[in-house]
Design a protein around this motif. Structure first.
Motif, mmCIF file in Angstrom:
data_model
loop_
_atom_site.group_PDB
_atom_site.id
_atom_site.type_symbol
_atom_site.label_atom_id
_atom_site.label_comp_id
_atom_site.label_asym_id
_atom_site.label_seq_id
_atom_site.Cartn_x
_atom_site.Cartn_y
_atom_site.Cartn_z
ATOM 1 N N THR A 43 -5.354 7.533 6.338
ATOM 2 C CA THR A 43 -4.162 6.678 6.294
ATOM 3 C C THR A 43 -4.480 5.227 6.644
ATOM 4 O O THR A 43 -3.788 4.323 6.176
ATOM 5 N N GLU A 45 -6.744 3.453 5.529
ATOM 6 C CA GLU A 45 -7.276 2.745 4.362
ATOM 7 C C GLU A 45 -6.203 2.359 3.349
ATOM 8 O O GLU A 45 -6.513 1.747 2.324
ATOM 9 N N TYR A 46 -4.942 2.697 3.633
ATOM 10 C CA TYR A 46 -3.856 2.445 2.690
ATOM 11 C C TYR A 46 -2.653 1.857 3.406
ATOM 12 O O TYR A 46 -2.392 2.173 4.568
ATOM 13 N N ALA A 51 0.671 3.762 -2.166
ATOM 14 C CA ALA A 51 -0.698 3.333 -2.478
ATOM 15 C C ALA A 51 -1.639 4.533 -2.587
ATOM 16 O O ALA A 51 -2.504 4.580 -3.472
ATOM 17 N N VAL A 52 -1.457 5.524 -1.721
ATOM 18 C CA VAL A 52 -2.275 6.748 -1.781
ATOM 19 C C VAL A 52 -1.985 7.506 -3.073
ATOM 20 O O VAL A 52 -2.900 7.940 -3.777
ATOM 21 N N LYS A 55 -3.534 5.877 -6.131
ATOM 22 C CA LYS A 55 -4.980 6.139 -6.186
ATOM 23 C C LYS A 55 -5.252 7.562 -6.677
ATOM 24 O O LYS A 55 -6.076 7.792 -7.561
ATOM 25 N N TRP A 89 3.913 2.839 8.607
ATOM 26 C CA TRP A 89 4.042 2.584 7.181
ATOM 27 C C TRP A 89 5.496 2.289 6.873
ATOM 28 O O TRP A 89 6.387 2.629 7.658
#
Length: 94
Positions: A43, A45-46, A51-52, A55, A89
């Motif tokens: 988590t 990295e996003y 966004a996850v 990807k 988030w």
């Protein structure tokens, strides 16, 4: 094979693809009906769940027709929005 056309840049929806997602405070596990493997995303990295997902679906070259998400946090019963308790988030708004 049940693939719908979509906007440029987004993978098409594959009608027989179902994706399951477990969102935790440090990692996200994603699996789907096309494989028995589970992919893990950190988590940190996003910037958001969106966004996850972007990807993951770009890697799969398809989007699912159905999606199941488990998240730890309070859900607003009127709007369906979820605020994660262990992750800073944006509020998830399905």
């Amino acid at each position: 094979m049940g693939i719908e056309k979509t906007k440029i840049g987004l993978p098409a929806v594959q009608r027989n693809l179902i994706t399951g997602i477990d969102v935790g405070g440090t990692k996200i596990h994603i699996t789907d009906t096309s494989s028995s493997s589970v992919q893990k995303f950190a988590t940190t990295e996003y910037a958001s769940l969106d966004a996850v997902l972007e990807k993951y679906f770009q890697q799969k070259k398809a989007r699912p027709s159905r999606l199941v998400i488990g998240m730890a946090g309070p859900r607003d019963d009127e709007t369906g929005k979820v605020k994660l308790t262990n992750l800073d988030w944006p509020i998830f708004d399905p």
